[in-house]
Design an enzyme around this catalytic site. Structure first.
Site, PDB file in Angstrom:
ATOM      1  N   ASP A 136       0.569  -1.090   0.024  1.00 31.19           N
ATOM      2  CA  ASP A 136      -0.086   0.052   0.043  1.00 31.19           C
ATOM      3  C   ASP A 136       0.798   1.251   0.009  1.00 31.19           C
ATOM      4  O   ASP A 136       0.273   2.244  -0.385  1.00 31.19           O
ATOM      5  CB  ASP A 136      -0.997   0.027   1.181  1.00 31.19           C
ATOM      6  CG  ASP A 136      -2.106  -0.966   1.040  1.00 31.19           C
ATOM      7  OD1 ASP A 136      -2.496  -1.132  -0.202  1.00 31.19           O
ATOM      8  OD2 ASP A 136      -2.443  -1.468   2.075  1.00 31.19           O
TER       9      ASP A 136
ATOM     10  N   ASP B 240      -5.307  -5.466  -5.935  1.00 29.74           N
ATOM     11  CA  ASP B 240      -5.146  -3.933  -5.530  1.00 29.74           C
ATOM     12  C   ASP B 240      -3.745  -3.400  -5.874  1.00 29.74           C
ATOM     13  O   ASP B 240      -3.510  -2.515  -6.160  1.00 29.74           O
ATOM     14  CB  ASP B 240      -5.420  -3.633  -4.134  1.00 29.74           C
ATOM     15  CG  ASP B 240      -6.585  -4.482  -3.310  1.00 29.74           C
ATOM     16  OD1 ASP B 240      -6.820  -5.537  -4.134  1.00 29.74           O
ATOM     17  OD2 ASP B 240      -7.065  -4.210  -2.574  1.00 29.74           O
TER      18      ASP B 240
HETATM   19  N1  GLY Z   1      -7.767  -3.415  -0.095  1.00 30.63           N
HETATM   20  C1  GLY Z   1      -8.154  -2.370  -0.969  1.00 30.63           C
HETATM   21  C2  GLY Z   1      -9.842  -2.311  -1.227  1.00 30.63           C
HETATM   22  O1  GLY Z   1     -10.376  -2.374  -0.325  1.00 30.63           O
HETATM   23  O2  GLY Z   1      -9.902  -2.421  -2.495  1.00 30.63           O
END
Ligand code: GLY
Length: 428
Positions: free
Chosen positions: A124, A186
């Site tokens: 992230d 993600d």
């Molecule tokens: N973890 C990223 C999302 O909730 O899309």
């Protein structure tokens, strides 16, 4: 491509570009987006938030649950911490208001803490630093922001496993879930900082890492029907793909809307960065399966396979992410008909999100309602979420630039030396 088809597409594209073409929402009302009006709305909501959220204790707005009217705040280590500074930078880009810039700088600087050695971090870092420092550097050109971005790319690259060829997304899940090397969809978004670093003084190998990650994810994390698994689990010794599972979707084999949205945005960005047509064709393929499953107003149910549909919650964040991605994809396309199709879809998505149904209006200081962050976790269900707002304002800014005849890929990094190297064919 036949000349007639080119001409038809070019004319339609031109009409879209001039804002003459109008799209119709499911309720039959004209849903053409008045981009300045919507950006003004965002500015109003931002100022409400700045008034309501006092700038102290390193807390940033993350979500407003369905029944609430005030922001739930989170700290700088939260995976969403880059979105609020990113929203402020986009608003500054549009308004050029110095006070907005001051707030953007302040919230961005807080995120410097992510580089402390005692903070391990995870994939992230890409979201956190590129939305904040990435926009700060893009808009100011200040060296200090560039320095942080390069250090952030170094830290993110530390999670790359050469045996697997992807980044380890969630180190904590190695123990908690027994997923030895895990890569989540993600994570595609977080390759952008690596591409950027490779071109801006960071290690050149970051480009290869990002390409490898994209390629492995393309090979392993998508099902034959082009929908994706939220999480791919790999063997750390052999590098082999072991299984696909979910963390935030309805089921391991279900079609989680936001996972696909990250994929669509991610592969569009990877094509922009590499100019490798395989990634363009792949971005188209995963877009088509998403578009096919959308309800009439183009805002997806949080998971396309939730048996509660049509009573399941929506996810406006996915619609905002995809609208922004499709605006870029429309400019990168080498097929004029697809370019028109993606742009038209993006405008209709923005039209829906800009309707009373999806905007918070006076009820809350967020831009949008009806996003679903973590249904299985039991929170952020049918809520306002900072990343929905982030990609909504990003999409509005992108749309405005397209209307002004600006090529998005040239406007992303004003510092770049090779800014004319992108050769997407259409420029309406
Ligand atoms: N973890 C990223 C999302 O909730 O899309």
């Amino acid at each position: 491509m036949k000349k007639g088809r080119w001409l038809r597409s070019a004319v339609l594209g031109g009409l879209l570009g001039l804002g003459i073409y109008s799209c119709h929402a499911s309720d039959g009302k004209d849903s053409m987006v008045d981009v300045d009006k919507e950006l003004q709305y965002c500015d109003t909501q931002i100022k409400r938030t700045l008034y309501e959220v006092k700038q102290n204790e390193y807390q940033l707005p993350r979500r407003i649950e369905k029944e609430e009217a005030a922001w739930y705040l989170t700290d700088v280590y939260d995976w969403t911490s880059g979105f609020w500074p990113g929203i402020l930078w986009y608003n500054y880009e549009n308004t050029r208001e110095e006070t907005i810039k001051e707030h953007a700088v302040c919230y961005t600087e807080w995120l410097e803490a992510l580089l402390n050695p005692e903070h391990k971090g995870d994939h992230d870092l890409g979201f956190q630093l590129f939305c904040s420092f990435g926009n700060a550097y893009r808009l100011t050109g200040e060296e200090r922001f560039k320095k942080t971005l390069l250090a952030g790319a170094d830290k993110l690259a530390g999670f790359y496993n050469p045996k697997v060829g992807t980044i380890l997304s969630w180190e904590h899940m190695v123990e908690v879930m027994g997923w030895p090397h895990n890569t989540i969809m993600d994570n595609m978004m977080n390759l952008e900082i690596l591409f950027w670093a490779a071109r801006n003084g960071g290690k050149k190998e970051y480009y290869d890492m990002a390409v490898s990650h994209a390629r492995k994810t393309m090979e392993n994390q998508f099902r034959p029907d082009a929908t994706n698994y939220h999480v791919a689990v790999y063997d750390t010794v052999t590098g082999a793909f072991l299984k696909g599972v979910t963390n935030q979707g309805y089921a391991d084999e279900s079609f989680w809307a936001r996972g696909q949205a990250w994929g669509i945005y991610g592969y569009t960005m990877v094509y922009r960065e590499t100019q490798d047509k395989e990634f363009l064709r792949f971005a188209e393929k995963i877009t088509e399966v998403y578009l096919e499953r959308l309800p009439e107003d183009l805002v997806p149910f949080w998971d396309f396979d939730d048996p509660a549909i049509p009573d399941a919650p929506r996810d406006a964040s996915s619609a905002a992410i995809v609208a922004s991605a499709l605006l870029e994809l429309s400019q990168l396309e080498d097929n004029p008909e697809k370019a028109v199709r993606y742009k038209e879809y993006a405008i209709r998505m923005l039209g829906s999100l800009s309707s009373e149904k999806y905007q918070s209006g006076d009820s809350k200081p967020s831009f949008l309602v009806h996003s679903t962050g973590n249904y299985p976790g039991g929170y952020e269900i049918d809520a306002s979420i900072n990343y929905a707002d982030h990609y909504y304002i990003e999409a509005l800014i992108r749309y405005k630039k397209i209307e002004q005849g600006i090529r998005l890929s040239e406007n992303l990094y004003p510092d770049r030396e090779n800014k004319n190297s992108y050769t997407g064919m259409l420029s309406f």
